[in-house]
Write an enzyme that holds these catalytic residues in place. Structure first.
Site, mmCIF file in Angstrom:
data_model
loop_
_atom_site.group_PDB
_atom_site.id
_atom_site.type_symbol
_atom_site.label_atom_id
_atom_site.label_comp_id
_atom_site.label_asym_id
_atom_site.label_seq_id
_atom_site.Cartn_x
_atom_site.Cartn_y
_atom_site.Cartn_z
ATOM 1 N N HIS A 48 0.936 -1.100 0.055
ATOM 2 C CA HIS A 48 -0.118 -0.070 0.111
ATOM 3 C C HIS A 48 0.950 1.320 -0.083
ATOM 4 O O HIS A 48 2.055 1.091 0.534
ATOM 5 C CB HIS A 48 -0.898 0.074 1.245
ATOM 6 C CG HIS A 48 -1.766 0.913 1.608
ATOM 7 N ND1 HIS A 48 -1.948 2.123 1.740
ATOM 8 C CD2 HIS A 48 -3.206 0.894 1.230
ATOM 9 C CE1 HIS A 48 -2.784 3.000 1.882
ATOM 10 N NE2 HIS A 48 -3.849 2.143 1.455
ATOM 11 N N ASP B 22 3.097 -3.945 7.879
ATOM 12 C CA ASP B 22 1.925 -3.487 7.812
ATOM 13 C C ASP B 22 0.756 -4.445 8.166
ATOM 14 O O ASP B 22 0.706 -5.442 7.292
ATOM 15 C CB ASP B 22 1.937 -2.729 6.618
ATOM 16 C CG ASP B 22 0.642 -2.400 6.010
ATOM 17 O OD1 ASP B 22 -0.318 -2.092 6.895
ATOM 18 O OD2 ASP B 22 0.477 -1.616 5.069
ATOM 19 N N GLN C 278 -4.240 -5.119 7.001
ATOM 20 C CA GLN C 278 -5.195 -6.144 6.399
ATOM 21 C C GLN C 278 -5.131 -7.297 7.312
ATOM 22 O O GLN C 278 -5.795 -8.307 6.789
ATOM 23 C CB GLN C 278 -5.110 -6.169 5.017
ATOM 24 C CG GLN C 278 -5.466 -4.959 4.354
ATOM 25 C CD GLN C 278 -6.888 -4.477 4.285
ATOM 26 O OE1 GLN C 278 -7.714 -5.180 4.514
ATOM 27 N NE2 GLN C 278 -7.078 -3.182 3.829
ATOM 28 N N LYS D 203 -10.413 -0.835 10.602
ATOM 29 C CA LYS D 203 -10.709 -2.193 9.696
ATOM 30 C C LYS D 203 -10.858 -3.087 10.193
ATOM 31 O O LYS D 203 -11.032 -4.530 9.849
ATOM 32 C CB LYS D 203 -9.259 -2.213 8.855
ATOM 33 C CG LYS D 203 -8.978 -1.337 7.756
ATOM 34 C CD LYS D 203 -7.868 -1.492 6.985
ATOM 35 C CE LYS D 203 -7.359 -0.275 6.366
ATOM 36 N NZ LYS D 203 -8.230 0.421 5.332
ATOM 37 N N CYS E 21 -4.830 2.184 -3.442
ATOM 38 C CA CYS E 21 -3.531 2.971 -3.094
ATOM 39 C C CYS E 21 -2.436 1.855 -3.234
ATOM 40 O O CYS E 21 -1.467 1.829 -2.218
ATOM 41 C CB CYS E 21 -3.790 3.154 -1.492
ATOM 42 S SG CYS E 21 -5.023 4.422 -1.397
HETATM 43 N N1 C6P Z 1 -6.500 0.497 2.890
HETATM 44 C C1 C6P Z 1 -8.159 -0.062 1.456
HETATM 45 O O1 C6P Z 1 -9.348 0.209 0.938
HETATM 46 P P1 C6P Z 1 -4.990 3.751 7.127
HETATM 47 O O2 C6P Z 1 -5.461 4.669 6.219
HETATM 48 O O3 C6P Z 1 -4.003 4.233 7.907
HETATM 49 O O4 C6P Z 1 -6.166 3.276 8.107
HETATM 50 O O5 C6P Z 1 -4.548 2.546 6.395
HETATM 51 C C2 C6P Z 1 -3.572 2.487 5.498
HETATM 52 C C3 C6P Z 1 -3.389 1.007 4.976
HETATM 53 C C4 C6P Z 1 -1.952 0.573 5.096
HETATM 54 N N2 C6P Z 1 -1.701 -0.581 4.675
HETATM 55 C C5 C6P Z 1 -2.617 -1.472 3.929
HETATM 56 C C6 C6P Z 1 -2.370 -2.712 3.543
HETATM 57 C C7 C6P Z 1 -3.958 -0.967 3.839
HETATM 58 O O6 C6P Z 1 -4.861 -1.683 3.244
HETATM 59 C C8 C6P Z 1 -4.353 0.393 4.337
HETATM 60 C C9 C6P Z 1 -5.560 0.994 4.082
HETATM 61 C C10 C6P Z 1 -7.568 0.777 2.704
HETATM 62 O O7 C6P Z 1 -7.472 -0.902 0.861
HETATM 63 C C11 C6P Z 1 -7.932 2.362 2.275
HETATM 64 S S1 C6P Z 1 -6.670 2.963 1.005
#
Ligand code: C6P
Length: 406
Positions: free
Chosen positions: A122, A199, A202, A225, A363
């Site tokens: 991401h 990270d 997910q 999430k 993203c």
């Molecule tokens: N992905 C998706 O629809 P934040 O925005 O900080 O809560 O998470 C960022 C982020 C970082 N790593 C991974 C693997 C992610 O999937 C995400 C967030 C969402 O896939 C929104 S772009």
């Protein structure tokens, strides 16, 4: 613990909504999940009965709010099986957690050092490292992804050198659903002398996570999430590394003593928590952890595994459908395209039938470039999804296909 039943949906008020003539089929959980009564009530209760600033007041309310926040920190520690709550830093979410680590290493790295990221990251696990490279003169190196959606292990081994200082990697891809073998990745990285930043955005909603078993050095995740409110998340870091990491932001809460000549910093974890924190978010996150624990993390994993298998099997029946990500171990995200149709057109037609999915690059633009596509349609699962949700996705996709391609 009992297997989870479909009536779990009753604990999520928003899932009762309809969209026009259709019941809501919510399959955009990778973007954010809906919230159970337990979490909504915990936040409401905080504002009705406990609201006060934390770590500051001697008065009863402030002490109660502080206790509630520190109880939530302890829950996060247990959730990740971290050795100590001193190692749990509350942040706004994964993005801020990774930025905190990367900004610190931006001061510690030397010109010529290398940071490894993968092609399936991401943007949150790419851009902060580019900034760290710009600050330090380090170089970013990329572990390629195979056609099947796996990390190219041979390439990873050959990219690891004594120059590698950091390996920054997703536990689970938000596009492919691939579950990366963090424990193995970490053994190799440590052998090369690198630290591993994971990270976990997910992963935590779907899999039991144990940072000590994974062996990694930092683990970042977002609350929203995993059934918690937005604007809260956490970073776990190994205490010995956090002690050496330069502070991220300056301000109240993070100091020991301030004079104009010199400022000393607070102990862990507060030195990384400048300013008034997201107190209700932390309490909501604690409630989300209780909710997940009440279901059983392994039970959540097993239920979603069955849903994912059914999703694959059912959607594969659609003519001209390409699935991105065919890892043997896959969780959460299911990405696809219909040959000849733009993903956003498919997404719009699904929405018009009550099915909420995400479309676009998610993203993860370098991953889209890897597959030579502008984006995908992504259905992503949560514990409250059902086989019926997948049947609705299947039918709506068939209909979209007929409308777009005849
Ligand atoms: N992905 C998706 O629809 P934040 O925005 O900080 O809560 O998470 C960022 C982020 C970082 N790593 C991974 C693997 C992610 O999937 C995400 C967030 C969402 O896939 C929104 S772009």
């Amino acid at each position: 613990m009992e297997p989870i039943q479909d009536n779990i949906r009753e604990r999520f008020p928003l899932l009762a909504r309809t969209l026009g003539a259709y019941p809501l089929t919510y399959l955009d959980n990778g973007a954010t999940t809906q919230k159970p009564e337990e979490v909504i009530c915990a936040v409401e209760r905080y504002y009705r009965y406990q609201n006060a600033n934390v770590h500051r007041g001697v008065h009863t309310l402030s002490q109660q709010a502080t206790d509630a926040m520190e109880t939530a920190r302890e829950k996060v520690r247990g959730f990740l099986h971290a050795p100590s709550a001193r190692e749990i830093i509350f942040t706004r979410g994964t993005t801020e957690s990774i930025n905190l680590v990367a900004a610190g290493y931006g001061h510690l790295l030397q010109p010529g050092d290398e940071i490894l990221v993968s092609q399936m990251e991401h943007h949150s696990n790419i851009v902060p490292w580019q900034l760290a490279c710009a600050a330090s003169g380090a170089h970013l190196r990329v572990i390629p992804v195979t056609e099947q959606g796996l990390l190219d292990e041979t390439a990873y081994r050959s990219l690891l050198t004594p120059r590698t200082r950091i390996v920054a990697i997703a536990h689970v891809s938000n596009v492919l659903g691939t579950v990366n073998p963090i424990a193995e990745i970490t053994v190799l990285a440590h052998r090369a002398g690198a630290v591993v930043v994971v990270d976990g955005a997910q992963a935590v909603p779907h899999l039991p996570v144990d940072v000590q078993a994974l062996g990694c050095d930092f683990y970042a995740f977002s609350g929203h999430k995993m059934y918690a409110p937005t604007g809260i998340g956490a970073l776990w870091g190994r205490e010995s590394l956090l002690e050496k990491l330069p502070v991220y932001q300056g301000g109240g809460e993070m100091i020991g003593r301030v004079t104009f000549e010199k400022t000393t910093y607070a102990d862990l974890p507060f030195r990384f928590e400048a300013g008034t924190p997201n107190i209700e978010g932390a309490i909501g996150l604690g409630a989300a952890i209780d909710f997940m624990d009440s279901l059983g993390r392994e039970q959540i994993h097993q239920r979603e595994k069955q849903l994912m298998a059914y999703l694959h099997e059912k959607m594969s029946r659609i003519e001209g459908l390409t699935i991105y990500g065919n890892a043997p171990e896959k969780s959460g995200a299911f990405s696809f395209n219909l040959r000849g149709a733009h993903p956003s057109d498919v997404g719009t037609l699904l929405d018009s039938q009550g099915v909420a999915v995400r479309t676009g690059h998610h993203c993860a633009e370098p991953l889209m470039d890897r597959y030579g596509i502008p984006g995908t349609v992504r259905a992503s699962l949560a514990v409250y999804n059902t086989f019926q949700d997948i049947d609705r996705l299947f039918e709506a996709t068939q209909k979209a296909r007929e409308m777009l391609l005849g």
